[in-house]
Motif scaffolding. Structure first.
Motif, PDB file in Angstrom:
ATOM      1  N   PRO A 279      -0.244  17.450  -4.213  1.00 44.03           N
ATOM      2  CA  PRO A 279      -1.244  17.475  -3.303  1.00 44.03           C
ATOM      3  C   PRO A 279      -2.494  17.711  -4.034  1.00 44.03           C
ATOM      4  CG  PRO A 279      -0.258  19.493  -2.793  1.00 44.03           C
ATOM      5  CD  PRO A 279       0.639  18.729  -3.567  1.00 44.03           C
ATOM      6  N   PRO A 280      -3.855  17.336  -3.785  1.00 46.34           N
ATOM      7  CA  PRO A 280      -3.963  16.553  -2.666  1.00 46.34           C
ATOM      8  C   PRO A 280      -3.775  15.106  -3.087  1.00 46.34           C
ATOM      9  CG  PRO A 280      -6.152  17.285  -3.661  1.00 46.34           C
ATOM     10  CD  PRO A 280      -4.955  18.018  -4.453  1.00 46.34           C
ATOM     11  N   LEU A 281      -2.947  14.221  -2.254  1.00 46.45           N
ATOM     12  CA  LEU A 281      -2.845  12.823  -2.465  1.00 46.45           C
ATOM     13  C   LEU A 281      -3.419  12.091  -1.192  1.00 46.45           C
ATOM     14  CD1 LEU A 281       0.827  12.529  -4.172  1.00 46.45           C
ATOM     15  CD2 LEU A 281      -1.507  12.903  -5.190  1.00 46.45           C
ATOM     16  N   SER A 282      -3.821  11.024  -1.360  1.00 44.88           N
ATOM     17  CA  SER A 282      -4.202   9.999  -0.292  1.00 44.88           C
ATOM     18  C   SER A 282      -2.849   9.336   0.222  1.00 44.88           C
ATOM     19  CB  SER A 282      -5.101   8.953  -0.950  1.00 44.88           C
ATOM     20  OG  SER A 282      -4.485   8.192  -1.607  1.00 44.88           O
ATOM     21  N   GLU A 283      -3.199   8.809   1.259  1.00 45.18           N
ATOM     22  CA  GLU A 283      -1.927   8.047   1.821  1.00 45.18           C
ATOM     23  C   GLU A 283      -1.342   7.246   1.096  1.00 45.18           C
ATOM     24  OE1 GLU A 283      -1.009   5.539   5.721  1.00 45.18           O
ATOM     25  OE2 GLU A 283      -2.866   6.463   5.530  1.00 45.18           O
ATOM     26  N   GLU A 284      -2.323   6.219   0.249  1.00 44.88           N
ATOM     27  CA  GLU A 284      -1.906   5.177  -0.667  1.00 44.88           C
ATOM     28  C   GLU A 284      -1.183   5.860  -1.783  1.00 44.88           C
ATOM     29  OE1 GLU A 284      -4.801   5.479   0.678  1.00 44.88           O
ATOM     30  OE2 GLU A 284      -4.612   3.594   2.084  1.00 44.88           O
TER      31      GLU A 284
ATOM     32  N   GLN B  38       0.543   8.830  -1.970  1.00 46.65           N
ATOM     33  CA  GLN B  38       1.909   9.329  -1.449  1.00 46.65           C
ATOM     34  C   GLN B  38       2.874   7.868  -1.611  1.00 46.65           C
ATOM     35  OE1 GLN B  38       2.098  11.918   1.749  1.00 46.65           O
ATOM     36  NE2 GLN B  38      -0.044  12.717   1.277  1.00 46.65           N
ATOM     37  N   LYS B  39       2.255   6.789  -0.830  1.00 50.97           N
ATOM     38  CA  LYS B  39       3.139   5.690  -0.713  1.00 50.97           C
ATOM     39  C   LYS B  39       3.769   5.046  -2.368  1.00 50.97           C
ATOM     40  CE  LYS B  39       1.367   3.281   3.260  1.00 50.97           C
ATOM     41  NZ  LYS B  39       0.725   2.125   3.755  1.00 50.97           N
ATOM     42  N   VAL B  40       2.845   5.375  -3.243  1.00 52.34           N
ATOM     43  CA  VAL B  40       3.346   4.999  -4.483  1.00 52.34           C
ATOM     44  C   VAL B  40       4.386   5.799  -5.194  1.00 52.34           C
ATOM     45  CG1 VAL B  40       2.554   4.732  -7.062  1.00 52.34           C
ATOM     46  CG2 VAL B  40       1.132   3.787  -5.093  1.00 52.34           C
TER      47      VAL B  40
ATOM     48  N   THR C 171       4.980  -1.145  -1.238  1.00 52.91           N
ATOM     49  CA  THR C 171       3.730  -0.269  -0.849  1.00 52.91           C
ATOM     50  C   THR C 171       2.872  -1.023   0.250  1.00 52.91           C
ATOM     51  OG1 THR C 171       2.269  -0.519  -2.411  1.00 52.91           O
ATOM     52  CG2 THR C 171       3.836   1.481  -2.722  1.00 52.91           C
ATOM     53  N   ASP C 172       2.876  -2.368   0.090  1.00 48.97           N
ATOM     54  CA  ASP C 172       2.004  -3.110   0.969  1.00 48.97           C
ATOM     55  C   ASP C 172       0.324  -2.750   0.740  1.00 48.97           C
ATOM     56  OD1 ASP C 172       1.555  -5.235   2.909  1.00 48.97           O
ATOM     57  OD2 ASP C 172       1.466  -3.849   4.570  1.00 48.97           O
ATOM     58  N   ILE C 173       0.416  -2.379  -0.374  1.00 49.99           N
ATOM     59  CA  ILE C 173      -1.099  -2.035  -0.996  1.00 49.99           C
ATOM     60  C   ILE C 173      -1.892  -3.402  -1.445  1.00 49.99           C
ATOM     61  CG2 ILE C 173      -2.861  -0.376  -2.200  1.00 49.99           C
ATOM     62  CD1 ILE C 173      -0.484   1.776  -1.861  1.00 49.99           C
ATOM     63  N   PRO C 174      -2.870  -3.741  -1.317  1.00 43.39           N
ATOM     64  CA  PRO C 174      -3.568  -4.782  -1.906  1.00 43.39           C
ATOM     65  C   PRO C 174      -3.827  -4.453  -3.450  1.00 43.39           C
ATOM     66  CG  PRO C 174      -4.925  -4.431   0.100  1.00 43.39           C
ATOM     67  CD  PRO C 174      -3.961  -3.319  -0.003  1.00 43.39           C
ATOM     68  N   MET C 175      -3.450  -5.671  -4.016  1.00 44.87           N
ATOM     69  CA  MET C 175      -3.506  -5.634  -5.484  1.00 44.87           C
ATOM     70  C   MET C 175      -4.597  -4.672  -6.200  1.00 44.87           C
ATOM     71  SD  MET C 175      -1.125  -5.986  -7.988  1.00 44.87           S
ATOM     72  CE  MET C 175      -0.208  -7.329  -7.767  1.00 44.87           C
TER      73      MET C 175
ATOM     74  N   GLN D 164      -6.671  -2.666  -4.747  1.00 49.73           N
ATOM     75  CA  GLN D 164      -6.672  -1.222  -4.380  1.00 49.73           C
ATOM     76  C   GLN D 164      -5.665  -0.385  -5.270  1.00 49.73           C
ATOM     77  OE1 GLN D 164      -6.232  -0.523  -0.253  1.00 49.73           O
ATOM     78  NE2 GLN D 164      -6.431   1.660  -0.523  1.00 49.73           N
ATOM     79  N   LEU D 165      -4.566  -1.115  -5.403  1.00 47.30           N
ATOM     80  CA  LEU D 165      -3.337  -0.332  -6.103  1.00 47.30           C
ATOM     81  C   LEU D 165      -3.537  -0.086  -7.535  1.00 47.30           C
ATOM     82  CD1 LEU D 165      -0.421   0.423  -6.193  1.00 47.30           C
ATOM     83  CD2 LEU D 165       0.226  -2.043  -6.623  1.00 47.30           C
ATOM     84  N   VAL D 166      -4.366  -1.164  -8.175  1.00 45.01           N
ATOM     85  CA  VAL D 166      -4.635  -0.641  -9.729  1.00 45.01           C
ATOM     86  C   VAL D 166      -5.577   0.775  -9.831  1.00 45.01           C
ATOM     87  CG1 VAL D 166      -6.099  -1.413 -11.667  1.00 45.01           C
ATOM     88  CG2 VAL D 166      -4.433  -3.122 -10.290  1.00 45.01           C
ATOM     89  N   SER D 167      -6.455   0.941  -8.633  1.00 46.28           N
ATOM     90  CA  SER D 167      -7.275   2.009  -8.644  1.00 46.28           C
ATOM     91  C   SER D 167      -6.430   3.260  -8.317  1.00 46.28           C
ATOM     92  CB  SER D 167      -8.305   1.782  -7.630  1.00 46.28           C
ATOM     93  OG  SER D 167      -9.219   3.291  -7.548  1.00 46.28           O
ATOM     94  N   VAL D 168      -5.240   3.205  -7.538  1.00 43.59           N
ATOM     95  CA  VAL D 168      -4.332   4.244  -7.040  1.00 43.59           C
ATOM     96  C   VAL D 168      -3.596   4.664  -8.064  1.00 43.59           C
ATOM     97  CG1 VAL D 168      -2.396   5.026  -5.795  1.00 43.59           C
ATOM     98  CG2 VAL D 168      -4.399   3.598  -4.634  1.00 43.59           C
ATOM     99  N   LEU D 169      -3.285   3.618  -9.046  1.00 40.74           N
ATOM    100  CA  LEU D 169      -2.220   3.747 -10.060  1.00 40.74           C
ATOM    101  C   LEU D 169      -3.139   4.592 -11.474  1.00 40.74           C
ATOM    102  CD1 LEU D 169      -0.219   0.490 -10.327  1.00 40.74           C
ATOM    103  CD2 LEU D 169       0.590   2.857  -9.543  1.00 40.74           C
ATOM    104  N   PHE D 170      -4.226   4.211 -11.472  1.00 39.64           N
ATOM    105  CA  PHE D 170      -5.172   5.053 -12.271  1.00 39.64           C
ATOM    106  C   PHE D 170      -5.301   6.258 -12.150  1.00 39.64           C
ATOM    107  CE2 PHE D 170      -9.354   6.388 -13.946  1.00 39.64           C
ATOM    108  CZ  PHE D 170      -9.306   6.061 -15.311  1.00 39.64           C
ATOM    109  N   ASP D 171      -5.648   6.596 -10.764  1.00 35.52           N
ATOM    110  CA  ASP D 171      -5.779   7.841 -10.344  1.00 35.52           C
ATOM    111  C   ASP D 171      -4.553   8.577 -10.523  1.00 35.52           C
ATOM    112  OD1 ASP D 171      -8.399   7.539  -9.640  1.00 35.52           O
ATOM    113  OD2 ASP D 171      -8.158   7.177  -7.602  1.00 35.52           O
ATOM    114  N   LEU D 172      -3.413   8.238 -10.350  1.00 34.01           N
ATOM    115  CA  LEU D 172      -2.232   8.828 -10.272  1.00 34.01           C
ATOM    116  C   LEU D 172      -1.819   9.378 -11.891  1.00 34.01           C
ATOM    117  CD1 LEU D 172      -0.007   7.136  -7.672  1.00 34.01           C
ATOM    118  CD2 LEU D 172      -0.699   9.627  -7.528  1.00 34.01           C
ATOM    119  N   VAL D 173      -2.202   8.339 -12.914  1.00 30.91           N
ATOM    120  CA  VAL D 173      -2.091   8.517 -14.268  1.00 30.91           C
ATOM    121  C   VAL D 173      -3.012   9.678 -14.540  1.00 30.91           C
ATOM    122  CG1 VAL D 173      -2.244   7.690 -16.509  1.00 30.91           C
ATOM    123  CG2 VAL D 173      -1.235   6.263 -14.914  1.00 30.91           C
TER     124      VAL D 173
END
Length: 374
Positions: free
Chosen positions: A314-319, A321-323, A343-347, A349-358
């Motif tokens: 935490p804190p993680l967004s819903e997207e 957490q899915k990843v 994850t059914d996340i649009p591509m 948006q997914l790129v941004s989510v992955l960048f944040d998790l890294v």
């Protein structure tokens, strides 16, 4: 001391690969020089009525021919900062000294303490998976926290070996590579930079081979006994049904070392050897540094701190957490397309989510454009 080193090198050259015979002779005559002085009467019975065989006596009788080569080896070692450790040298690994086939001379480069309070050897397949690399990363991180200063030993080979060395370096643990050849080269050559980092960061390299020695298959098999003998415990991370890491595990059992294996999926051929070791009661099942510490009875320092949270950070967004949930299902990692489907996340948006998790240090990008948990 230099004189004894010269005679020990000559003895090892006269009886190549016959390590038990070297050790027996050293114990019988008290030193390598003593063996040399009795080289022509080895066929005579000793006080216990034991005499050397004709082949052994003939080989040892040739020690004199190797003395000049031994002197040259010592000169070379001095020029390049290599220590020549004999069995009676306090710097020689005391755990290895207990083994009946310990080398008469061990060459060391670097400042690593081969008699550290805790020594762990990590071995495994050359074709390791992200599962194996992830385990190595977590093991080293937790060892650095719970048992700082633990010496990590491996063979500097492809796969699990180099992963163990690299993760130890990243976590600030000293690490030593056991070579199957002389100190003048690194094999594979791609690992030269890793070897240099090991030397620079308080680790080192060891070998039983003189410089200029030919690289042969038997050398790699022989190396396994040093990897096993130097350690308190041997951990097999990934292994096929047959392979060098299983030889190391067998030798470790023979040396009364603790053997541990990381379990894998039932149908994964790269975990078959580990699963078999556990099934046959030849290894403890281990999935964390805490397991290792428990089996060994090691006490962690009081200020070790709380273990890192490895679930949902935490804190993680819903997207996010899915990843993370999807990546936790597969140590091999998933690429962008696989994650988008899972994850059914649009591509975009997914790129941004992955960048944040890294950036948060929760996942990392691995080979093939895949992402995996740290």
């Amino acid at each position: 001391m230099n004189e004894q080193v010269i005679y020990a090198i000559a003895l090892s050259k006269s009886l190549p690969m016959d390590f038990v015979a070297q050790r027996v002779l050293l114990e019988r005559f008290g030193s390598a020089k003593g063996v040399y002085e009795h080289r022509h009467n080895l066929l005579d019975d000793d006080d216990d009525g034991k005499a050397a065989t004709g082949a052994l006596a003939k080989a040892v009788a040739q020690m004199e021919r190797y003395l000049e080569e031994a002197r040259e080896e010592l000169r070379w070692a001095r020029d390049f900062g290599v220590d020549c450790l004999t069995l009676d040298d306090s710097r020689y690994p005391r755990r290895l000294r207990e083994c009946p086939d310990a080398p008469a001379v061990l060459y060391r480069l670097g400042g690593a303490d081969l008699n550290a309070e805790r020594v762990v050897s990590v071995v495994g397949t050359r074709q390791c998976t992200e599962y194996g690399r992830t385990f190595c990363r977590r093991l080293m991180a937790d060892l650095a926290r719970l048992c700082p200063g633990t010496l990590v030993v491996s063979g500097l080979a492809y796969g699990i070996d180099v992963a163990a060395h690299l993760m130890a370096l990243e976590c600030g643990l000293p690490t030593v590579g056991v070579l199957a050849h002389g100190m003048e080269r690194i094999y594979p050559s791609e690992h030269r930079d890793v070897a240099n980092r090991m030397l620079r960061d308080g680790g080192g390299l060891v070998t039983e081979h003189t410089h200029g020695s030919r690289i042969g298959k038997i050398n790699f098999v022989s190396r396994n006994r040093i990897v096993a003998g130097m350690a308190d415990a041997v951990i097999v991370v990934e292994s096929k049904r047959k392979g060098g890491s299983l030889i190391t595990a067998r030798l470790a059992n023979e040396y009364n070392r603790e053997v541990m294996a990381v379990p894998g999926r039932a149908f994964d051929e790269r975990s078959e050897g580990c699963n078999n070791l556990i099934r046959d009661n030849k290894a403890h099942l281990i999935d964390s540094a805490e397991d290792l510490i428990s089996v060994m009875g090691w006490a962690a320092p009081e200020n070790a701190g709380e273990p890192q949270q490895r679930e949902l950070f935490p804190p993680l967004s819903e997207e996010e957490q899915k990843v993370v949930l999807r990546l936790r299902e597969d140590y091999e990692g998933k690429d962008l397309n696989q994650l988008a489907i899972a994850t059914d996340i649009p591509m975009v948006q997914l790129v941004s989510v992955l960048f944040d998790l890294v950036e948060k240090g929760i996942i990392h990008q691995i080979s093939g454009g895949r992402y995996a948990m740290l």
